[in-house]
Design a protein around this motif. Structure first.
Motif, PDB file in Angstrom:
ATOM      1  N   UNK A 236      -6.617   4.204  -5.969  1.00 44.07           N
ATOM      2  CA  UNK A 236      -7.601   3.693  -5.021  1.00 44.07           C
ATOM      3  C   UNK A 236      -8.833   4.586  -4.971  1.00 44.07           C
ATOM      4  N   UNK A 237      -9.978   3.953  -4.760  1.00 39.79           N
ATOM      5  CA  UNK A 237     -11.203   4.698  -4.495  1.00 39.79           C
ATOM      6  C   UNK A 237     -11.142   5.272  -3.079  1.00 39.79           C
ATOM      7  N   UNK A 238     -12.027   6.223  -2.754  1.00 40.89           N
ATOM      8  CA  UNK A 238     -12.056   6.773  -1.398  1.00 40.89           C
ATOM      9  C   UNK A 238     -12.250   5.720  -0.311  1.00 40.89           C
ATOM     10  N   UNK A 239     -12.899   4.582  -0.653  1.00 38.07           N
ATOM     11  CA  UNK A 239     -13.100   3.532   0.343  1.00 38.07           C
ATOM     12  C   UNK A 239     -11.885   2.620   0.498  1.00 38.07           C
ATOM     13  N   UNK A 240     -10.830   2.902  -0.276  1.00 34.73           N
ATOM     14  CA  UNK A 240      -9.609   2.111  -0.168  1.00 34.73           C
ATOM     15  C   UNK A 240      -9.463   1.020  -1.204  1.00 34.73           C
ATOM     16  N   UNK A 241     -10.507   0.752  -1.987  1.00 31.72           N
ATOM     17  CA  UNK A 241     -10.424  -0.307  -3.000  1.00 31.72           C
ATOM     18  C   UNK A 241      -9.441   0.082  -4.103  1.00 31.72           C
ATOM     19  N   UNK A 242      -8.555  -0.819  -4.465  1.00 27.59           N
ATOM     20  CA  UNK A 242      -7.599  -0.579  -5.531  1.00 27.59           C
ATOM     21  C   UNK A 242      -8.249  -0.878  -6.878  1.00 27.59           C
ATOM     22  N   UNK A 243      -8.251   0.114  -7.777  1.00 26.32           N
ATOM     23  CA  UNK A 243      -8.900  -0.052  -9.082  1.00 26.32           C
ATOM     24  C   UNK A 243      -7.891  -0.068 -10.234  1.00 26.32           C
ATOM     25  N   UNK A 244      -6.682   0.359  -9.997  1.00 22.76           N
ATOM     26  CA  UNK A 244      -5.603   0.259 -10.967  1.00 22.76           C
ATOM     27  C   UNK A 244      -4.311   0.008 -10.189  1.00 22.76           C
ATOM     28  N   UNK A 245      -3.399  -0.746 -10.779  1.00 15.07           N
ATOM     29  CA  UNK A 245      -2.122  -0.974 -10.112  1.00 15.07           C
ATOM     30  C   UNK A 245      -1.068  -1.339 -11.150  1.00 15.07           C
ATOM     31  N   UNK A 246       0.173  -1.141 -10.781  1.00 16.40           N
ATOM     32  CA  UNK A 246       1.270  -1.465 -11.674  1.00 16.40           C
ATOM     33  C   UNK A 246       2.596  -1.123 -11.020  1.00 16.40           C
ATOM     34  N   UNK A 247       3.618  -1.105 -11.820  1.00 16.55           N
ATOM     35  CA  UNK A 247       4.936  -0.763 -11.279  1.00 16.55           C
ATOM     36  C   UNK A 247       5.770  -0.135 -12.385  1.00 16.55           C
ATOM     37  N   UNK A 248       6.809   0.565 -11.972  1.00 17.39           N
ATOM     38  CA  UNK A 248       7.774   1.127 -12.900  1.00 17.39           C
ATOM     39  C   UNK A 248       9.150   1.033 -12.254  1.00 17.39           C
ATOM     40  N   UNK A 249      10.168   1.465 -12.962  1.00 18.90           N
ATOM     41  CA  UNK A 249      11.527   1.335 -12.464  1.00 18.90           C
ATOM     42  C   UNK A 249      12.200   2.698 -12.405  1.00 18.90           C
ATOM     43  N   UNK A 250      12.793   3.004 -11.268  1.00 18.57           N
ATOM     44  CA  UNK A 250      13.583   4.228 -11.148  1.00 18.57           C
ATOM     45  C   UNK A 250      14.875   4.085 -11.943  1.00 18.57           C
ATOM     46  N   UNK A 251      15.536   5.187 -12.173  1.00 10.38           N
ATOM     47  CA  UNK A 251      16.731   5.172 -13.025  1.00 10.38           C
ATOM     48  C   UNK A 251      17.972   4.642 -12.315  1.00 10.38           C
ATOM     49  N   UNK A 252      17.878   4.307 -11.025  1.00  8.25           N
ATOM     50  CA  UNK A 252      19.040   3.762 -10.337  1.00  8.25           C
ATOM     51  C   UNK A 252      18.781   3.545  -8.867  1.00  8.25           C
ATOM     52  N   UNK A 253      19.764   3.017  -8.173  1.00  8.62           N
ATOM     53  CA  UNK A 253      19.746   2.887  -6.714  1.00  8.62           C
ATOM     54  C   UNK A 253      21.116   3.301  -6.198  1.00  8.62           C
ATOM     55  N   UNK A 254      21.155   3.792  -4.997  1.00 17.35           N
ATOM     56  CA  UNK A 254      22.436   4.222  -4.446  1.00 17.35           C
ATOM     57  C   UNK A 254      22.265   5.203  -3.320  1.00 17.35           C
ATOM     58  N   UNK A 255      23.108   6.233  -3.300  1.00 17.35           N
ATOM     59  CA  UNK A 255      23.150   7.139  -2.161  1.00 17.35           C
ATOM     60  C   UNK A 255      22.294   8.380  -2.341  1.00 17.35           C
ATOM     61  N   UNK A 256      21.341   8.352  -3.274  1.00 14.08           N
ATOM     62  CA  UNK A 256      20.431   9.470  -3.470  1.00 14.08           C
ATOM     63  C   UNK A 256      19.114   8.942  -4.038  1.00 14.08           C
ATOM     64  N   UNK A 257      18.189   9.853  -4.362  1.00 10.83           N
ATOM     65  CA  UNK A 257      16.936   9.483  -4.990  1.00 10.83           C
ATOM     66  C   UNK A 257      17.075   9.568  -6.506  1.00 10.83           C
TER      67      UNK A 257
END
Length: 299
Positions: A233-254
């Motif tokens: 995001x720019x300082x004014x809050x405008x989003x200039x890049x975006x995307x997603x990725x995947x963590x290696x799992x879900x469960x009882x920890x990070x």
């Protein structure tokens, strides 16, 4: 105990682990001089011990001859250490992690000193002012630290110390607190990650890093369907890049996550990198999302 010994593979089963040489290569890169990506930290609750120490018990006959934690007298060195700090989340205050260079007699001493200083990220705080702790050592039964000021009634503050020291040690050793030569009645272990850590955390970039062309972002999360959404995001809050990725799992920890962020074509200047848990409600619960941010500079 030197840093090579501290950065061993004992926690490979707990979290993804970067090798020391990889860390040195990243921090040696002039475009990433402030980056301190490192995933060595303890978080598993493997010891059935007390979660907090609120009183110091007089020991038996051995206490008269046991001086408590003490260093071996060698000089100060610079260490790359994990440091946990307090920050706001939708579920109240929790711990976030930075990676910083700090000076000390060893990695434990340097890490303990680091959390007595202001964090690099202005979104975080520390309840431990300078002078809160004395010496810290590792013994057969755990990590021993001398408490000079403050008390242990704030459970999150205590966990901040425990997570920081266990991360510096590279294994989930119990932590014994001392005051005026007397040891606490029981040691403290790390509480479950999902209970005390922010469920979204950025490890890299570090606050204030500068980049050209692209950057690698890394962190840890416990996210809905293991999905990590990110924005620039720019300082004014405008989003200039975006995307997603995947963590290696879900469960009882990070779990670890990583993504490459394209910064090409952006005007030089300051931007905000944001990592956030996705909202399964379709936007109805935006205020409940775990988020972490870093200010970066694009050259």
């Amino acid at each position: 105990m030197n840093i090579s010994e501290l950065l061993h593979d004992a926690v490979d089963g707990i979290e993804p682990a970067d090798r020391l040489q990889d860390i040195r290569e990243r921090t040696a890169n002039p475009q990433r001089a402030a980056a301190r990506p490192w995933f060595y930290a303890a978080g598993a609750t493997v010891l059935a011990t007390a979660a907090a120490v609120t009183a110091f018990a007089v020991l038996g006959d051995d206490s008269a001859t046991d001086p408590g934690p003490a260093h071996d007298g060698h000089g100060q060195e610079t260490f790359l250490v994990p440091a946990y700090f307090v920050g706001d989340t939708p579920r109240g205050e929790r711990l976030y992690r930075e990676f910083d260079e700090a000076e000390g007699h060893d990695a434990l001493d340097a890490a303990l000193d680091r959390i007595q200083q202001p964090p690099s990220d202005p979104d975080y705080t520390t309840p431990w002012p300078e002078g809160s702790f004395g010496d810290v050592t590792v013994r057969d039964d755990g990590i021993h630290v001398d408490l000079l000021e403050g008390d242990l009634t704030d459970e999150l503050a205590v966990q901040q110390v425990v997570y920081t020291l266990q991360g510096a040690a590279g294994e989930p050793l119990p932590v014994w607190f001392w005051r005026e030569g007397q040891r606490g009645s029981s040691p403290v272990s790390a509480l479950p990650q999902n209970d005390v850590l922010s469920l979204m955390s950025i490890s890299d970039p570090a606050e204030g890093n500068a980049y050209e062309g692209s950057m690698i972002a890394r962190g840890r999360a416990n996210a809905y369907e293991a999905t990590v959404v990110w924005e620039v995001r720019r300082p004014d809050g405008e989003t200039v890049r975006e995307g997603y990725t995947t963590a290696t799992g879900t469960g009882d920890k990070l779990y670890g996550w990583e993504t490459e962020v394209d910064l090409s074509g952006l005007a030089p200047g300051e931007y905000l990198f944001v990592a956030v848990n996705p909202d399964p409600s379709g936007g109805a619960e935006q205020s409940l999302l775990f988020t972490d941010t870093r200010t970066i500079t694009v050259r």
